[in-house]
Design an enzyme around this catalytic site. Structure first.
Site, PDB file in Angstrom:
ATOM      1  N   GLY A  13       0.756  -1.249   0.000  1.00 16.87           N
ATOM      2  CA  GLY A  13       0.000   0.000   0.000  1.00 16.87           C
ATOM      3  C   GLY A  13       0.786   1.298   0.000  1.00 16.87           C
ATOM      4  O   GLY A  13       0.320   2.298   0.555  1.00 16.87           O
ATOM      5  N   ASN A  15       1.264   3.149  -2.637  1.00 13.27           N
ATOM      6  CA  ASN A  15       0.509   4.081  -3.491  1.00 13.27           C
ATOM      7  C   ASN A  15      -0.705   4.630  -2.743  1.00 13.27           C
ATOM      8  O   ASN A  15      -1.037   5.814  -2.858  1.00 13.27           O
ATOM      9  CB  ASN A  15       0.126   3.408  -4.810  1.00 13.27           C
ATOM     10  CG  ASN A  15       1.323   3.306  -5.735  1.00 13.27           C
ATOM     11  OD1 ASN A  15       1.869   4.321  -6.164  1.00 13.27           O
ATOM     12  ND2 ASN A  15       1.768   2.095  -6.004  1.00 13.27           N
ATOM     13  N   ARG A  93      -6.422  -8.881  -8.059  1.00 12.93           N
ATOM     14  CA  ARG A  93      -7.502  -9.614  -8.728  1.00 12.93           C
ATOM     15  C   ARG A  93      -7.935  -8.892 -10.007  1.00 12.93           C
ATOM     16  O   ARG A  93      -7.823  -7.670 -10.107  1.00 12.93           O
ATOM     17  CB  ARG A  93      -8.718  -9.721  -7.800  1.00 12.93           C
ATOM     18  CG  ARG A  93      -8.506 -10.638  -6.631  1.00 12.93           C
ATOM     19  CD  ARG A  93      -9.691 -10.563  -5.691  1.00 12.93           C
ATOM     20  NE  ARG A  93     -10.900 -11.122  -6.261  1.00 12.93           N
ATOM     21  CZ  ARG A  93     -11.225 -12.414  -6.188  1.00 12.93           C
ATOM     22  NH1 ARG A  93     -10.450 -13.257  -5.572  1.00 12.93           N
ATOM     23  NH2 ARG A  93     -12.349 -12.855  -6.725  1.00 12.93           N
ATOM     24  N   ILE A  94      -8.456  -9.694 -10.913  1.00  9.23           N
ATOM     25  CA  ILE A  94      -9.040  -9.107 -12.129  1.00  9.23           C
ATOM     26  C   ILE A  94     -10.458  -8.668 -11.776  1.00  9.23           C
ATOM     27  O   ILE A  94     -11.164  -9.361 -11.050  1.00  9.23           O
ATOM     28  CB  ILE A  94      -9.051 -10.154 -13.262  1.00  9.23           C
ATOM     29  CG1 ILE A  94      -7.609 -10.599 -13.480  1.00  9.23           C
ATOM     30  CG2 ILE A  94      -9.761  -9.635 -14.497  1.00  9.23           C
ATOM     31  CD1 ILE A  94      -7.214 -10.879 -14.887  1.00  9.23           C
ATOM     32  N   ASN A 109      -5.853   2.614 -12.501  1.00 10.27           N
ATOM     33  CA  ASN A 109      -4.849   1.636 -12.055  1.00 10.27           C
ATOM     34  C   ASN A 109      -3.452   2.204 -12.280  1.00 10.27           C
ATOM     35  O   ASN A 109      -3.257   3.067 -13.133  1.00 10.27           O
ATOM     36  CB  ASN A 109      -4.999   0.345 -12.878  1.00 10.27           C
ATOM     37  CG  ASN A 109      -4.023  -0.735 -12.452  1.00 10.27           C
ATOM     38  OD1 ASN A 109      -3.785  -0.931 -11.260  1.00 10.27           O
ATOM     39  ND2 ASN A 109      -3.432  -1.421 -13.411  1.00 10.27           N
ATOM     40  N   HIS A 111       0.462   0.795 -13.177  1.00 17.02           N
ATOM     41  CA  HIS A 111       1.206  -0.396 -13.616  1.00 17.02           C
ATOM     42  C   HIS A 111       2.686  -0.042 -13.718  1.00 17.02           C
ATOM     43  O   HIS A 111       3.028   1.009 -14.271  1.00 17.02           O
ATOM     44  CB  HIS A 111       0.664  -0.865 -14.975  1.00 17.02           C
ATOM     45  CG  HIS A 111       1.320  -2.121 -15.444  1.00 17.02           C
ATOM     46  ND1 HIS A 111       0.974  -3.360 -14.948  1.00 17.02           N
ATOM     47  CD2 HIS A 111       2.326  -2.335 -16.324  1.00 17.02           C
ATOM     48  CE1 HIS A 111       1.737  -4.280 -15.520  1.00 17.02           C
ATOM     49  NE2 HIS A 111       2.568  -3.683 -16.358  1.00 17.02           N
ATOM     50  N   ASP A 147      -4.574  -4.094 -18.456  1.00 16.23           N
ATOM     51  CA  ASP A 147      -3.490  -3.120 -18.645  1.00 16.23           C
ATOM     52  C   ASP A 147      -3.557  -2.407 -19.997  1.00 16.23           C
ATOM     53  O   ASP A 147      -2.526  -2.079 -20.590  1.00 16.23           O
ATOM     54  CB  ASP A 147      -2.109  -3.797 -18.490  1.00 16.23           C
ATOM     55  CG  ASP A 147      -1.903  -4.363 -17.090  1.00 16.23           C
ATOM     56  OD1 ASP A 147      -2.481  -3.803 -16.139  1.00 16.23           O
ATOM     57  OD2 ASP A 147      -1.171  -5.359 -16.955  1.00 16.23           O
ATOM     58  N   GLU A 176       6.268   5.969  -9.062  1.00 17.31           N
ATOM     59  CA  GLU A 176       4.873   5.504  -9.024  1.00 17.31           C
ATOM     60  C   GLU A 176       4.061   6.299  -8.010  1.00 17.31           C
ATOM     61  O   GLU A 176       2.949   6.757  -8.287  1.00 17.31           O
ATOM     62  CB  GLU A 176       4.806   4.032  -8.607  1.00 17.31           C
ATOM     63  CG  GLU A 176       5.275   3.058  -9.641  1.00 17.31           C
ATOM     64  CD  GLU A 176       4.892   1.636  -9.243  1.00 17.31           C
ATOM     65  OE1 GLU A 176       3.762   1.415  -8.779  1.00 17.31           O
ATOM     66  OE2 GLU A 176       5.733   0.741  -9.383  1.00 17.31           O
TER      67      GLU A 176
HETATM   68  C1  GRF Z   1       3.075  -1.266  -7.624  1.00 24.64           C
HETATM   69  O1  GRF Z   1       4.303  -1.589  -8.206  1.00 24.64           O
HETATM   70  C2  GRF Z   1       2.015  -1.074  -8.673  1.00 24.64           C
HETATM   71  O2  GRF Z   1       2.516  -0.518  -9.853  1.00 24.64           O
HETATM   72  C3  GRF Z   1       1.565  -2.487  -8.925  1.00 24.64           C
HETATM   73  O3  GRF Z   1       1.600  -3.110  -7.675  1.00 24.64           O
HETATM   74  C4  GRF Z   1       2.514  -2.437  -6.825  1.00 24.64           C
HETATM   75  C5  GRF Z   1       1.751  -1.984  -5.618  1.00 24.64           C
HETATM   76  O4  GRF Z   1       2.565  -1.386  -4.645  1.00 24.64           O
HETATM   77  N1  GRF Z   1       0.261  -2.496  -9.568  1.00 24.64           N
HETATM   78  P1  GRF Z   1       1.911  -0.754  -3.342  1.00 24.64           P
HETATM   79  O5  GRF Z   1       1.064  -1.852  -2.704  1.00 24.64           O
HETATM   80  O6  GRF Z   1       1.091   0.428  -3.747  1.00 24.64           O
HETATM   81  O7  GRF Z   1       3.068  -0.386  -2.472  1.00 24.64           O
END
Ligand code: GRF
Length: 203
Positions: A13, A15, A93-94, A109, A111, A147, A176
């Protein structure tokens, strides 16, 4: 108007944390995180939510017989929380087409590659193995194809000769976290406009 954000997670988590911090320090205004939903009981993201007084919900996949049923439950929570925007932040999950349809252009999302290169899992390893000189991250709207939704923002970093998937992932994560909070701010401020596949950022 306050935009209510629900965040779907499976893991650590960072992000999610980046968006929480941006809201708390008022870099993003007029938004709140309505809830964090996890498909993993042990996700550290749930602890982050708790620490910030945000509702965290673990929806256990073992209690549902199909993805459709699981996603119906998720949809119920999203609606109960009056969600305006759904963020996928390390959610493994999808998502069913029905959820994507219901929240059309309101699911985002992140990626860890420059899409359309290196879709799917382990994108940083894919980049290292392929030998690209630059990679990055992509924040995009979610469409049924994995994606492949309209790209909102990308950030680029060089790949070093001695990079492993792990060292690359670590450097990329910093970008990110920045990219995600920038995009959430743009969305909340009403600055994103979609024209077919193209996302324009209004001045
Ligand atoms: C990140 O690398 C994101 O791009 C990918 O999963 C990872 C999640 O990281 N989809 P976090 O849980 O937000 O630290």
């Amino acid at each position: 108007m306050t935009i209510k954000i629900s965040v779907l997670v499976s893991g650590r988590g960072t992000n999610l944390q980046s968006v929480i911090d941006a809201i708390e320090n008022k870099d993003i205004r007029n938004a709140e995180i309505a809830c964090v939903i996890s498909d993993k009981a042990e996700a550290f993201a749930l602890k982050r939510a708790e620490k910030h007084g945000i509702d965290g919900v673990f929806v256990n996949p073992a209690n549902f017989s199909s993805r459709a049923e699981y996603d119906d439950k998720m949809l119920e929570i999203l609606k109960e929380k009056e969600t305006d925007l759904v963020l996928l932040a390390g959610y493994l999950r999808i998502i069913s087409d029905s959820v994507i349809e219901e929240y059309k252009n309101r699911i985002i999302n992140i990626h860890p590659s420059l899409l359309p290169s290196f879709k799917g899992l382990n994108a940083q390893k894919q980049a290292v193995d392929y030998g690209v000189k630059f990679t990055g991250c992509t924040v995009h709207f979610v469409e049924p194809d994995l994606d492949a939704g309209p790209i909102i923002l990308q950030k680029i970093i060089p790949v070093r000769e001695d990079d492993t998937a792990e060292t690359l992932a670590e450097r990329l994560l910093i970008e990110e976290n920045k990219a995600y909070r920038e995009v959430v701010k743009l969305f909340v401020d009403g600055k994103l406009e979609i024209d077919n596949r193209k996302v324009r950022i209004k001045e």
